[in-house]
Design a protein around this motif. Sequence first.
Motif, mmCIF file in Angstrom:
data_model
loop_
_atom_site.group_PDB
_atom_site.id
_atom_site.type_symbol
_atom_site.label_atom_id
_atom_site.label_comp_id
_atom_site.label_asym_id
_atom_site.label_seq_id
_atom_site.Cartn_x
_atom_site.Cartn_y
_atom_site.Cartn_z
ATOM 1 N N GLY A 17 0.869 -1.204 0.070
ATOM 2 C CA GLY A 17 0.108 -0.132 0.329
ATOM 3 C C GLY A 17 1.062 1.501 0.057
ATOM 4 O O GLY A 17 0.720 2.520 -0.403
ATOM 5 N N GLY A 18 2.010 1.184 0.911
ATOM 6 C CA GLY A 18 3.037 2.573 1.122
ATOM 7 C C GLY A 18 2.927 2.764 -0.313
ATOM 8 O O GLY A 18 3.537 3.759 -0.722
ATOM 9 N N ASN A 19 3.830 1.615 -1.187
ATOM 10 C CA ASN A 19 4.947 1.478 -2.530
ATOM 11 C C ASN A 19 3.521 2.257 -3.630
ATOM 12 O O ASN A 19 3.856 2.862 -4.162
ATOM 13 C CB ASN A 19 5.138 0.379 -2.763
ATOM 14 N N TRP A 20 1.989 1.602 -3.123
ATOM 15 C CA TRP A 20 1.298 2.397 -3.913
ATOM 16 C C TRP A 20 0.867 4.041 -4.138
ATOM 17 O O TRP A 20 0.739 4.726 -5.273
ATOM 18 C CB TRP A 20 -0.258 1.224 -4.291
ATOM 19 N N LEU A 21 0.852 4.156 -3.273
ATOM 20 C CA LEU A 21 0.899 5.497 -2.697
ATOM 21 C C LEU A 21 2.165 6.618 -2.831
ATOM 22 O O LEU A 21 1.491 7.133 -3.409
ATOM 23 C CB LEU A 21 0.065 5.419 -1.239
ATOM 24 N N LEU A 22 2.882 5.995 -2.633
ATOM 25 C CA LEU A 22 3.486 6.848 -3.144
ATOM 26 C C LEU A 22 4.192 7.062 -4.378
ATOM 27 O O LEU A 22 4.220 7.859 -5.227
ATOM 28 C CB LEU A 22 5.381 6.040 -2.492
ATOM 29 N N LYS A 23 4.386 6.358 -5.870
ATOM 30 C CA LYS A 23 4.703 5.963 -7.159
ATOM 31 C C LYS A 23 2.768 6.712 -7.251
ATOM 32 O O LYS A 23 2.919 8.449 -8.180
ATOM 33 C CB LYS A 23 3.496 4.471 -8.098
ATOM 34 N N ALA A 24 1.502 7.013 -6.629
ATOM 35 C CA ALA A 24 0.749 8.096 -6.750
ATOM 36 C C ALA A 24 0.786 9.195 -6.356
ATOM 37 O O ALA A 24 0.624 10.258 -7.302
ATOM 38 C CB ALA A 24 -0.604 7.435 -6.265
ATOM 39 N N ALA A 25 1.625 9.643 -5.131
ATOM 40 C CA ALA A 25 1.622 10.571 -5.217
ATOM 41 C C ALA A 25 2.918 11.761 -5.773
ATOM 42 O O ALA A 25 2.464 12.302 -6.389
ATOM 43 C CB ALA A 25 2.073 11.239 -3.518
ATOM 44 N N VAL A 26 3.696 10.729 -5.940
ATOM 45 C CA VAL A 26 4.649 11.055 -7.373
ATOM 46 C C VAL A 26 4.013 12.022 -8.522
ATOM 47 O O VAL A 26 4.447 13.551 -9.279
ATOM 48 C CB VAL A 26 6.109 10.222 -7.159
ATOM 49 N N ALA A 27 3.280 10.826 -8.688
ATOM 50 C CA ALA A 27 2.432 11.174 -10.463
ATOM 51 C C ALA A 27 1.445 12.278 -9.888
ATOM 52 O O ALA A 27 1.269 13.476 -11.147
ATOM 53 C CB ALA A 27 1.995 9.434 -10.705
ATOM 54 N N LEU A 28 1.436 12.461 -9.821
ATOM 55 C CA LEU A 28 0.792 13.181 -9.122
ATOM 56 C C LEU A 28 1.075 15.134 -9.134
ATOM 57 O O LEU A 28 0.670 15.831 -9.542
ATOM 58 C CB LEU A 28 -0.462 13.517 -7.833
ATOM 59 N N SER A 29 2.288 15.435 -8.279
ATOM 60 C CA SER A 29 2.817 16.165 -8.096
ATOM 61 C C SER A 29 3.027 16.398 -8.961
ATOM 62 O O SER A 29 3.316 17.613 -9.392
ATOM 63 C CB SER A 29 3.877 15.821 -7.109
ATOM 64 N N LEU A 30 3.747 15.626 -10.279
ATOM 65 C CA LEU A 30 4.136 15.631 -11.801
ATOM 66 C C LEU A 30 3.156 16.794 -12.581
ATOM 67 O O LEU A 30 3.489 17.220 -13.373
ATOM 68 C CB LEU A 30 4.942 14.720 -12.508
ATOM 69 N N ARG A 31 2.114 16.112 -12.738
ATOM 70 C CA ARG A 31 0.826 16.592 -12.819
ATOM 71 C C ARG A 31 0.343 17.923 -12.819
ATOM 72 O O ARG A 31 0.050 18.524 -13.908
ATOM 73 C CB ARG A 31 -0.080 15.014 -12.742
ATOM 74 N N LEU A 32 1.234 18.618 -11.215
ATOM 75 C CA LEU A 32 0.729 18.597 -10.497
ATOM 76 C C LEU A 32 2.152 20.449 -11.023
ATOM 77 O O LEU A 32 1.353 21.315 -10.831
ATOM 78 C CB LEU A 32 0.419 19.523 -9.679
ATOM 79 N N ASN A 33 2.639 19.529 -11.473
ATOM 80 C CA ASN A 33 3.670 20.747 -12.278
ATOM 81 C C ASN A 33 4.652 21.032 -11.093
ATOM 82 O O ASN A 33 5.380 21.647 -11.181
ATOM 83 C CB ASN A 33 3.987 21.559 -12.938
ATOM 84 N N ILE A 34 4.765 20.134 -10.365
ATOM 85 C CA ILE A 34 5.375 20.713 -8.317
ATOM 86 C C ILE A 34 7.354 19.785 -8.713
ATOM 87 O O ILE A 34 7.327 19.424 -9.113
ATOM 88 C CB ILE A 34 5.306 20.234 -6.938
ATOM 89 N N PRO A 35 7.380 20.993 -8.713
ATOM 90 C CA PRO A 35 8.910 20.878 -8.481
ATOM 91 C C PRO A 35 9.836 19.722 -8.143
ATOM 92 O O PRO A 35 9.403 19.041 -6.799
ATOM 93 C CB PRO A 35 9.872 22.167 -8.355
ATOM 94 N N LYS A 36 10.768 18.757 -8.864
ATOM 95 C CA LYS A 36 11.073 17.759 -8.457
ATOM 96 C C LYS A 36 11.446 18.095 -6.663
ATOM 97 O O LYS A 36 12.109 17.081 -5.549
ATOM 98 C CB LYS A 36 12.560 16.809 -9.228
ATOM 99 N N ILE A 37 11.629 18.726 -6.804
ATOM 100 C CA ILE A 37 13.045 19.174 -4.891
ATOM 101 C C ILE A 37 11.566 19.095 -4.099
ATOM 102 O O ILE A 37 11.808 18.409 -2.963
ATOM 103 C CB ILE A 37 13.801 20.146 -5.245
ATOM 104 N N VAL A 38 10.795 19.580 -4.939
ATOM 105 C CA VAL A 38 10.072 19.569 -3.571
ATOM 106 C C VAL A 38 9.234 18.561 -3.413
ATOM 107 O O VAL A 38 8.722 17.823 -1.890
ATOM 108 C CB VAL A 38 8.242 20.385 -3.952
ATOM 109 N N ILE A 39 8.892 17.620 -4.783
ATOM 110 C CA ILE A 39 7.946 16.660 -4.618
ATOM 111 C C ILE A 39 9.575 15.506 -3.699
ATOM 112 O O ILE A 39 8.740 14.959 -2.518
ATOM 113 C CB ILE A 39 8.634 15.939 -6.108
ATOM 114 N N GLY A 40 10.109 15.715 -3.819
ATOM 115 C CA GLY A 40 11.478 14.427 -3.244
ATOM 116 C C GLY A 40 11.322 15.065 -1.634
ATOM 117 O O GLY A 40 11.378 13.848 -0.363
#
Length: 312
Positions: A17-40
């Motif tokens: 579940g944590g792995n799936w949530l991580l993938k979704a969170a990163v993908a959603l952040s990229l879709r919203l154009n949040i900078p990589k540094i903020v995502i990390g």
Amino acid sequence: MQNLLFVVLGLTILILGGNWLLKAAVALSLRLNIPKIVIGMTVVSFATSAPELIVSVNAALNGSPDLALGNVIGSNIANLGFVLGITVILSKIDVRRSFYFTDWPVMMVASLLFFGFIFFDGELQQYEGVIMISLLFMFLVNLLRFQKTAIEDELEEDDTPLPLYKTVLYLGIGGIALWGGSELLILGAKGLAMAYGVSERVIAITIVSVGTSIPELAASIIAVIKKEKAISLGNLIGSNIFNLLAVLGITATITPIRVVDEGLLTNDIFWMLGISFLILPLVFIPKGRRLGWRDGIVLLAAYITFIYITIA
């Protein structure tokens, strides 16, 4: 046997579940154009702490505060004693400058703040949870404003953004898996405690905390074997900071957490402080700014000693 099965199954579902949530969170952040540094520094950190957070909140709400506290204290000890110990035995780690100026000092401040909040009255109050979350927010702002150039992008998930339907699917399944896994884990942990006549704190400190640290251990060992990237001590220290300030902070804000088993205050919390402090002299001795196999043996020996004393 059934209780142990619940624990193993619960941990497995939590990790997935944590792995799936991580993938979704990163993908959603990229879709919203949040900078990589903020995502990390924000999205990924919160997503990887999600299993501990869900377990702690669920345990506290279900009347098992020692599971909530033991999970976090045990995870912090396991991250440095068990995961870091094994990792540096396999491969030395060169320590970055941020360790001295940010990572280690903030981890010690968070650890001492938690100690001060809970040691004297045996309870983590809601206003104390708010203070911890506020400190976490200030820590993240400091990282994002002043250390952008010092942080490397180590995300593997950001190469190809997921389609929207997959993002939503991962988010939904991940959230359900985290909650379901935490329910099974808590049910099994309570059952094991009753069956073996030990406190919930002992089960949380040993089985539950090691289980929630397995993803970090697996990732570290794979990185060593493949030699794909430098292993960052900051990642494990960051995990400990998030466990204290985010997991316990959010849990306490939702509902106060009261200590039931005094062993948390007379034994476990001092081991957490001791191993956290031990990292600093190990980095300097015998050669500065690195951790080697000798340091790994010291950390692993300290962790094994802690487990033995806790169980005995």
